[in-house]
Design a protein around this motif. Structure first.
Motif, PDB file in Angstrom:
ATOM      1  N   PHE A   5     -44.329  63.901 -34.220  1.00  0.00           N
ATOM      2  CA  PHE A   5     -43.472  64.658 -33.321  1.00  0.00           C
ATOM      3  C   PHE A   5     -43.714  64.292 -31.873  1.00  0.00           C
ATOM      4  N   SER A   6     -42.683  64.543 -31.085  1.00  0.00           N
ATOM      5  CA  SER A   6     -42.725  64.344 -29.648  1.00  0.00           C
ATOM      6  C   SER A   6     -42.118  65.587 -29.029  1.00  0.00           C
ATOM      7  N   VAL A   7     -42.784  66.121 -28.037  1.00  0.00           N
ATOM      8  CA  VAL A   7     -42.296  67.321 -27.383  1.00  0.00           C
ATOM      9  C   VAL A   7     -42.397  67.116 -25.872  1.00  0.00           C
ATOM     10  N   ALA A   8     -41.337  67.515 -25.158  1.00  0.00           N
ATOM     11  CA  ALA A   8     -41.323  67.339 -23.706  1.00  0.00           C
ATOM     12  C   ALA A   8     -40.443  68.405 -23.059  1.00  0.00           C
ATOM     13  N   PRO A   9     -40.835  68.841 -21.877  1.00  0.00           N
ATOM     14  CA  PRO A   9     -40.019  69.816 -21.162  1.00  0.00           C
ATOM     15  C   PRO A   9     -38.902  69.127 -20.381  1.00  0.00           C
ATOM     16  N   SER A  10     -37.896  69.881 -20.048  1.00  0.00           N
ATOM     17  CA  SER A  10     -36.877  69.426 -19.112  1.00  0.00           C
ATOM     18  C   SER A  10     -36.385  70.634 -18.334  1.00  0.00           C
ATOM     19  N   GLY A  11     -35.649  70.384 -17.310  1.00  0.00           N
ATOM     20  CA  GLY A  11     -35.157  71.473 -16.479  1.00  0.00           C
ATOM     21  C   GLY A  11     -36.212  71.949 -15.501  1.00  0.00           C
ATOM     22  N   THR A  12     -35.902  73.026 -14.845  1.00  0.00           N
ATOM     23  CA  THR A  12     -36.768  73.579 -13.813  1.00  0.00           C
ATOM     24  C   THR A  12     -37.844  74.451 -14.427  1.00  0.00           C
ATOM     25  N   PRO A  13     -39.113  74.205 -14.067  1.00  0.00           N
ATOM     26  CA  PRO A  13     -40.179  75.057 -14.599  1.00  0.00           C
ATOM     27  C   PRO A  13     -40.086  76.477 -14.051  1.00  0.00           C
ATOM     28  N   HIS A  14     -40.632  77.400 -14.807  1.00  0.00           N
ATOM     29  CA  HIS A  14     -40.714  78.786 -14.342  1.00  0.00           C
ATOM     30  C   HIS A  14     -41.528  78.793 -13.050  1.00  0.00           C
ATOM     31  N   PRO A  15     -41.110  79.550 -12.028  1.00  0.00           N
ATOM     32  CA  PRO A  15     -41.806  79.518 -10.732  1.00  0.00           C
ATOM     33  C   PRO A  15     -43.283  79.913 -10.802  1.00  0.00           C
ATOM     34  N   ASP A  16     -43.657  80.681 -11.803  1.00  0.00           N
ATOM     35  CA  ASP A  16     -45.054  81.091 -11.936  1.00  0.00           C
ATOM     36  C   ASP A  16     -45.811  80.267 -12.975  1.00  0.00           C
ATOM     37  N   VAL A  63     -49.051  72.628 -40.592  1.00  0.00           N
ATOM     38  CA  VAL A  63     -48.544  71.586 -39.696  1.00  0.00           C
ATOM     39  C   VAL A  63     -47.412  72.137 -38.832  1.00  0.00           C
ATOM     40  N   MET A  64     -46.481  72.834 -39.453  1.00  0.00           N
ATOM     41  CA  MET A  64     -45.356  73.376 -38.685  1.00  0.00           C
ATOM     42  C   MET A  64     -45.819  74.457 -37.706  1.00  0.00           C
ATOM     43  N   GLY A  65     -46.871  75.187 -38.062  1.00  0.00           N
ATOM     44  CA  GLY A  65     -47.437  76.161 -37.135  1.00  0.00           C
ATOM     45  C   GLY A  65     -48.007  75.498 -35.891  1.00  0.00           C
ATOM     46  N   VAL A  66     -48.656  74.360 -36.081  1.00  0.00           N
ATOM     47  CA  VAL A  66     -49.210  73.620 -34.937  1.00  0.00           C
ATOM     48  C   VAL A  66     -48.075  73.075 -34.070  1.00  0.00           C
ATOM     49  N   VAL A  67     -47.023  72.559 -34.690  1.00  0.00           N
ATOM     50  CA  VAL A  67     -45.882  72.064 -33.925  1.00  0.00           C
ATOM     51  C   VAL A  67     -45.271  73.198 -33.106  1.00  0.00           C
ATOM     52  N   LYS A  68     -45.118  74.358 -33.717  1.00  0.00           N
ATOM     53  CA  LYS A  68     -44.567  75.516 -32.995  1.00  0.00           C
ATOM     54  C   LYS A  68     -45.458  75.877 -31.813  1.00  0.00           C
ATOM     55  N   ASP A  69     -46.763  75.907 -32.030  1.00  0.00           N
ATOM     56  CA  ASP A  69     -47.690  76.228 -30.939  1.00  0.00           C
ATOM     57  C   ASP A  69     -47.641  75.179 -29.836  1.00  0.00           C
ATOM     58  N   ALA A  70     -47.452  73.911 -30.205  1.00  0.00           N
ATOM     59  CA  ALA A  70     -47.343  72.846 -29.207  1.00  0.00           C
ATOM     60  C   ALA A  70     -46.079  73.021 -28.364  1.00  0.00           C
ATOM     61  N   VAL A  71     -44.983  73.388 -29.006  1.00  0.00           N
ATOM     62  CA  VAL A  71     -43.738  73.652 -28.274  1.00  0.00           C
ATOM     63  C   VAL A  71     -43.950  74.808 -27.298  1.00  0.00           C
ATOM     64  N   GLU A  72     -44.611  75.852 -27.750  1.00  0.00           N
ATOM     65  CA  GLU A  72     -44.864  77.003 -26.876  1.00  0.00           C
ATOM     66  C   GLU A  72     -45.778  76.635 -25.708  1.00  0.00           C
ATOM     67  N   ALA A  73     -46.694  75.690 -25.911  1.00  0.00           N
ATOM     68  CA  ALA A  73     -47.584  75.247 -24.841  1.00  0.00           C
ATOM     69  C   ALA A  73     -46.825  74.454 -23.779  1.00  0.00           C
ATOM     70  N   VAL A  74     -45.758  73.782 -24.176  1.00  0.00           N
ATOM     71  CA  VAL A  74     -44.960  72.974 -23.256  1.00  0.00           C
ATOM     72  C   VAL A  74     -43.912  73.814 -22.523  1.00  0.00           C
ATOM     73  N   ALA A  75     -43.481  74.899 -23.120  1.00  0.00           N
ATOM     74  CA  ALA A  75     -42.379  75.710 -22.585  1.00  0.00           C
ATOM     75  C   ALA A  75     -42.530  76.109 -21.113  1.00  0.00           C
ATOM     76  N   PRO A  76     -43.713  76.468 -20.629  1.00  0.00           N
ATOM     77  CA  PRO A  76     -43.809  76.860 -19.218  1.00  0.00           C
ATOM     78  C   PRO A  76     -43.531  75.727 -18.222  1.00  0.00           C
ATOM     79  N   TYR A  77     -43.483  74.495 -18.688  1.00  0.00           N
ATOM     80  CA  TYR A  77     -43.279  73.350 -17.802  1.00  0.00           C
ATOM     81  C   TYR A  77     -41.813  73.038 -17.530  1.00  0.00           C
ATOM     82  N   GLY A  78     -40.905  73.767 -18.160  1.00  0.00           N
ATOM     83  CA  GLY A  78     -39.481  73.539 -17.939  1.00  0.00           C
ATOM     84  C   GLY A  78     -38.660  74.700 -18.443  1.00  0.00           C
ATOM     85  N   SER A  79     -37.367  74.631 -18.216  1.00  0.00           N
ATOM     86  CA  SER A  79     -36.481  75.704 -18.672  1.00  0.00           C
ATOM     87  C   SER A  79     -35.995  75.460 -20.100  1.00  0.00           C
ATOM     88  N   ARG A  80     -36.294  74.272 -20.629  1.00  0.00           N
ATOM     89  CA  ARG A  80     -35.987  73.976 -22.022  1.00  0.00           C
ATOM     90  C   ARG A  80     -36.982  72.953 -22.533  1.00  0.00           C
TER      91      ARG A  80
END
Length: 111
Positions: A5-16, A63-80
């Protein structure tokens, strides 16, 4: 099963969020990717990270639980978040993260 898997943020990060505090002026997402890879490494599951993907091996739910947690770890870096998944689902087989590479090298005459 093995998930690549590959996960990356895009858009504007949350200001905090951490993405706003340490934005990469060159468009790099290495801080966000590091957050995802940290989740994978902390999982204790067999894994390998390359320049484009992280592979992780285990049972479906773990495995899918780890992928979900990885997505959640990336989420604060962008709006999507963008997530790309590829799965090799082969019931009854373990150790394939290395086994597949070993068989390939043998077929190439390298082992």
């Amino acid at each position: 099963m093995i998930i690549a898997f590959s996960v990356a943020p895009s858009g504007t990060p949350h200001p905090d969020g951490p993405g706003a505090q340490h934005p990469a002026g060159d468009g790099s997402v290495h801080d966000a990717v590091a957050a995802a890879v940290r989740v994978v490494r902390d999982s204790g599951l067999p894994h390998r990270t390359s320049s484009m993907f992280t592979e992780i091996e285990g049972e479906w739910d773990e495995v899918m639980g780890v992928v979900k947690d990885a997505v959640e770890a990336v989420a604060p870096y962008g709006s999507r978040v963008s997530l790309v998944l590829k799965a090799d689902i082969r019931p009854g087989h373990t150790g394939e993260l290395d086994g597949k590479i070993e068989r390939l090298e043998k077929a190439l005459g390298n082992r």
